[in-house]
Design an enzyme around this catalytic site. Structure first.
Site, PDB file in Angstrom:
ATOM      1  N   THR A  30       2.753   0.031  -1.123  1.00 41.89           N
ATOM      2  CA  THR A  30       2.283   0.870  -2.223  1.00 41.89           C
ATOM      3  C   THR A  30       1.463   2.054  -1.716  1.00 41.89           C
ATOM      4  O   THR A  30       0.865   1.975  -0.629  1.00 41.89           O
ATOM      5  CB  THR A  30       1.417  -0.001  -3.167  1.00 41.89           C
ATOM      6  N   ASP A  31       1.379   3.109  -2.530  1.00 39.16           N
ATOM      7  CA  ASP A  31       0.500   4.234  -2.180  1.00 39.16           C
ATOM      8  C   ASP A  31      -0.975   3.862  -2.332  1.00 39.16           C
ATOM      9  O   ASP A  31      -1.848   4.576  -1.841  1.00 39.16           O
ATOM     10  CB  ASP A  31       0.828   5.470  -3.047  1.00 39.16           C
ATOM     11  N   GLU A  32      -1.250   2.728  -2.998  1.00 44.56           N
ATOM     12  CA  GLU A  32      -2.655   2.373  -3.251  1.00 44.56           C
ATOM     13  C   GLU A  32      -3.398   2.039  -1.969  1.00 44.56           C
ATOM     14  O   GLU A  32      -4.628   2.037  -1.943  1.00 44.56           O
ATOM     15  CB  GLU A  32      -2.736   1.226  -4.266  1.00 44.56           C
TER      16      GLU A  32
ATOM     17  N   TYR B  86      -6.291  -5.931  -4.455  1.00 46.14           N
ATOM     18  CA  TYR B  86      -4.832  -5.770  -4.341  1.00 46.14           C
ATOM     19  C   TYR B  86      -4.479  -4.817  -3.213  1.00 46.14           C
ATOM     20  O   TYR B  86      -3.711  -5.156  -2.301  1.00 46.14           O
ATOM     21  CB  TYR B  86      -4.248  -5.256  -5.669  1.00 46.14           C
TER      22      TYR B  86
ATOM     23  N   LYS C  45      -2.546  -5.417   0.400  1.00 50.79           N
ATOM     24  CA  LYS C  45      -1.303  -4.736   0.784  1.00 50.79           C
ATOM     25  C   LYS C  45      -1.512  -3.955   2.084  1.00 50.79           C
ATOM     26  O   LYS C  45      -0.633  -3.939   2.949  1.00 50.79           O
ATOM     27  CB  LYS C  45      -0.828  -3.789  -0.325  1.00 50.79           C
TER      28      LYS C  45
END
Ligand code: NAD
Ligand code: TYD
Length: 352
Positions: free
Chosen positions: A133-135, A159, A163
């Site tokens: 993810t970009d997060e 989260y 990741k």
């Protein structure tokens, strides 16, 4: 030829499985633990498909992973399985540490054992594609440039931290053991079969049910939205032509504030399924307490994927959001079963 997909009963994995089976003759083994986010009703149309082998199991179970790899001899592993909801990670981070970090570790280890036993040609062609993810990059200020692959990882939620940890493990398994890995870091997805704990499906279904549309804080947080089938096409393209050891950002150049997204959904619904009282769904918008540590802005620079592999998204936000709303209106049974929890009955019906 066979590929092994993890998390193929979830939102993105499910869309990937359906798209893959519609396009390829290759067998797809789909390993999914069927957590609350796994929904076999999404896969109803491919239940009897000869190329689809569904396995109910956990990526934490390394004996099962070894067995599946040995039996099916896949040419690639595509790893979607994860705990994926930021709000849940704030309330209960343990499942995120277990699945996203330890689960990815177990999968890497099983893949490494399997890959090391392959003959040279198959070893060279094997790929482990990690869907991220970009997060992991953290939060941007309003005038910052979008995230490139070289942006430092600065995750802010349990989260995104889990990741980012998994991304680091994947990278290390390449550098230390030579495992041919690929990582994709994608922006926020939306589209069919999206579990209604996430903003877009939650707002569509709450609007139709006459319930409040909750906006966290001031609603001016920015996300870069990508229609899910475009994410699936990016994963297929990276699998096909990506350079082992590389990471590729995936995004749609569709930066929107949450408020813009919710207002767009309301105005489309006003046209497609007007409220009985003739008023706008926007009247259901409610501002609620902000998410702790809420990231202000995400934006993706997907230039590397476009330059090197020629990938571009097919949908704009306007076309994708309309398709999404039309899909939810046309698939009332899927959404009703998700909302009343009866989608879980599929699990007991299938597995006792
Ligand atoms: P999801 O929560 O809808 O689905 C996750 C799937 O993984 C479910 O089917 C679940 O049953 C399965 N799963 C969970 N734990 C498991 C375990 N221990 N073993 C086997 N299966 C397990 O998630 P999603 O939105 O489809 O996201 C898929 C992947 O894409 C995730 O890795 C996520 O981090 C990443 N991603 C998501 C987005 C997004 O906007 N949703 C954006 C970028 C990247
Ligand atoms: P979400 O769909 O949970 O994705 P993510 O947190 O991974 O970006 O949330 C998207 C944005 O919408 C995020 O800024 C949080 C916000 N949001 C709301 O304002 N209200 C809601 O009810 C939800 C679920 C999210």
């Amino acid at each position: 030829m066979t590929i092994l997909v993890t998390g193929g009963a979830g939102f993105i994995g499910g869309n990937f499985v359906l798209d893959w089976l519609a396009r390829h003759d290759e067998t797809l083994v789909n390993l999914d633990a069927l957590t609350y986010a796994g929904n076999l009703e999404t896969l109803k149309s491919v239940q009897a498909h000869p190329g689809h082998v569904f396995v109910h199991g956990d990526i934490l179970d390394s004996a099962l992973l070894d067995q599946l790899l040995a039996r099916h001899q896949p040419r690639a592993v595509i790893h979607f399985a994860a705990e994926s909801h930021v709000d849940r990670s704030i309330h209960g981070p343990m499942a995120f540490i277990q699945t996203n970090i330890i689960g990815t570790f177990q999968l890497l280890e099983s893949a490494r054992r399997y890959w090391q036993g392959l003959e040279a040609r198959r070893q060279q062609d094997f790929r482990f594609l990690h869907v991220s993810t970009d997060e992991v990059y953290g939060s941007l200020a309003a005038d910052d440039a979008p995230f490139s692959e070289r942006h430092p990882q600065q995750p802010n939620s349990p989260y995104s931290a889990s990741k980012a940890s998994s991304d680091h493990l994947v990278r290390a398994w390449h550098h230390t053991y030579g495992l041919p890995v690929l990582t994709t870091n994608c922006s926020n997805n939306y589209g069919p079969y999206h579990f209604p704990e996430k903003l877009i499906p939650l707002v569509i279904l709450n609007a139709l049910a006459g319930e409040p549309l909750p906006i966290y804080g001031d609603g001016l947080q920015v996300r870069d939205w990508l229609f899910v089938s475009d994410h699936c096409s990016a994963v297929r393209r990276v699998l096909e032509a990506g350079r082992a050891g590389e990471t590729y950002n995936v995004g749609g150049c569709n930066e929107k504030t949450n408020l813009e997204v919710v207002r767009t959904i309301c105005s489309l619904l006003d046209g497609l399924r007007p409220r009985a009282d003739g008023r706008s769904y926007a009247e259901q918008i409610r501002f609620v307490s902000d998410r702790p540590g809420h990231d202000r802005r995400y934006a993706i620079d997907a230039g590397k994927l476009e330059r090197e592999l020629g990938w571009r998204p097919a949908e704009t936000f306007d076309s994708g959001i309309r398709k999404t709303i039309e899909w939810y209106l046309a698939n009332a049974e899927w959404t009703a079963h998700v909302r009343d929890g009866s989608y879980r009955d599929w699990v007991s019906k299938q597995y006792g």
